[in-house]
Design an enzyme around this catalytic site. Structure first.
Site, PDB file in Angstrom:
ATOM      1  N   ASP A  44       0.845  -1.199   0.000  1.00  0.00           N
ATOM      2  CA  ASP A  44       0.000   0.000   0.000  1.00  0.00           C
ATOM      3  C   ASP A  44       0.886   1.258   0.000  1.00  0.00           C
ATOM      4  OD1 ASP A  44      -2.506   1.298   0.134  1.00  0.00           O
ATOM      5  OD2 ASP A  44      -2.358   1.505   2.313  1.00  0.00           O
TER       6      ASP A  44
ATOM      7  N   THR B 276      -6.603   3.058   9.268  1.00  0.00           N
ATOM      8  CA  THR B 276      -6.666   3.779  10.545  1.00  0.00           C
ATOM      9  C   THR B 276      -7.481   3.023  11.585  1.00  0.00           C
ATOM     10  OG1 THR B 276      -6.518   5.848   9.349  1.00  0.00           O
ATOM     11  CG2 THR B 276      -7.291   5.983  11.598  1.00  0.00           C
TER      12      THR B 276
HETATM   13  P1  13P Z   1      -8.039   5.105   6.448  1.00  0.00           P
HETATM   14  O1  13P Z   1      -6.849   5.794   6.987  1.00  0.00           O
HETATM   15  O2  13P Z   1      -9.249   5.961   6.386  1.00  0.00           O
HETATM   16  O3  13P Z   1      -8.295   3.820   7.133  1.00  0.00           O
HETATM   17  O4  13P Z   1      -7.690   4.769   4.928  1.00  0.00           O
HETATM   18  C1  13P Z   1      -6.669   3.851   4.703  1.00  0.00           C
HETATM   19  C2  13P Z   1      -6.132   3.862   3.342  1.00  0.00           C
HETATM   20  O5  13P Z   1      -6.653   4.468   2.439  1.00  0.00           O
HETATM   21  C3  13P Z   1      -4.899   3.095   3.129  1.00  0.00           C
HETATM   22  O6  13P Z   1      -4.490   3.082   1.819  1.00  0.00           O
END
Ligand code: 13P
Length: 282
Positions: free
Chosen positions: A82, A231
């Protein structure tokens, strides 16, 4: 079943109009939580590991554990890097066996982002690995910040980026709002639908934690095929730790691990319900 490329998982989600959870994991508890709920609910999953985690965790070892779990899983699982910002990060992930990588060149100039993403796409595809790309300010969220509309990326540029880079999925950023509470965000579903009708690849929604329940449904209708949650994985784990230590200050660490895992499982279950990905594993 088991370990697959992200393209395979997202193509089915796009075809059958549901969203796969892109859950970021960072240890055994979060990995176990997502993996167990996915099997229980027969949902395909994308397990994300953020490049920024490389600073805190031995990701080579973590990814070996994820791959081991994925290979044993009864549902399709993709291991995805990611938000990689570096070439080195992408190459490491490929070497460690990831089946998908995201290159996030959204902070670069469009020309550099296109060049870099295309390069990575060529390499990854030659190894059967999927690629997610990200452009700058596409703005599927309202209200836009003052002045931002000038930087809005035109839809024909998005289509050109997708065609030239040959990416498998395109990330739509939640407009600098990754993270905790975002009840105030208004998603622009009309623009999202317009965008998804312009390109054939699946769209990914970043910043997926803590949106309104109906936002997930409407985002899927507008063309989103993966929703990323990071998050909330961490916040739920921390909240569970805090509350357990308040009621049982002498709890040992192994017990705390099981409390964290249970809390994360409940959260993942809730998101999967919102994403309509239950019983979609083939
Ligand atoms: P959040 O931080 O809202 O969970 O989104 C995570 C995200 O987009 C990771 O690529």
């Amino acid at each position: 079943m088991a370990l697959v490329s992200m393209r395979e998982i997202l193509n089915d989600a796009q075809k059958r109009k549901y969203a796969v959870g892109g859950f970021n994991v960072f240890n055994f508890e979060t990995l176990g939580a997502v993996g167990e709920v996915a099997e229980e609910l027969k949902a395909p999953i994308v397990l994300g590991v953020a490049e920024r985690l490389f600073k805190f965790v031995d990701v080579e070892t973590l990814s070996a554990a994820i791959l081991c779990a994925a290979k044993k899983s009864a549902v399709p699982v993709a291991l995805h890097l990611d938000h990689a910002h570096t070439y080195e990060g992408v190459m490491k992930a490929i070497r460690w066996g990831f089946t998908s990588v995201m290159f996030d060149g959204s902070a670069m100039s469009l020309t550099d982002n296109l060049k870099r993403t295309k390069e990575i796409s060529n390499i990854a595809h030659s190894l059967g690995i999927s690629v997610e790309g990200e452009l700058g300010y596409i703005n599927c969220y309202r209200p836009s910040e003052a002045g931002d509309d000038e930087n809005l990326i035109k839809l024909d540029i998005v289509a050109d980026f997708v065609a030239k880079t040959k990416i498998d999925a395109l990330a739509i950023a939640a407009n600098r709002n990754h993270g905790a509470c975002k009840n105030e965000i208004q998603l622009d579903f009309a623009r999202l639908s317009q965008l998804s009708s312009q390109i054939s690849i699946p769209l990914v929604m970043h910043g997926g934690s803590k949106l309104r329940k109906e936002d997930y449904r409407d985002a899927i209708q507008a063309g989103i095929s993966k929703i990323n949650i990071a998050t909330d994985m961490s916040l739920v784990a921390a909240e569970k730790l805090k509350s357990e230590l308040t009621t049982s200050p002498n709890a040992n660490y192994v017990h705390l691990m099981s409390v964290v895992k249970k809390g994360v499982k409940d959260s993942v279950r809730k998101y999967m319900l919102y994403f309509d990905c239950i019983s979609k594993a083939m």
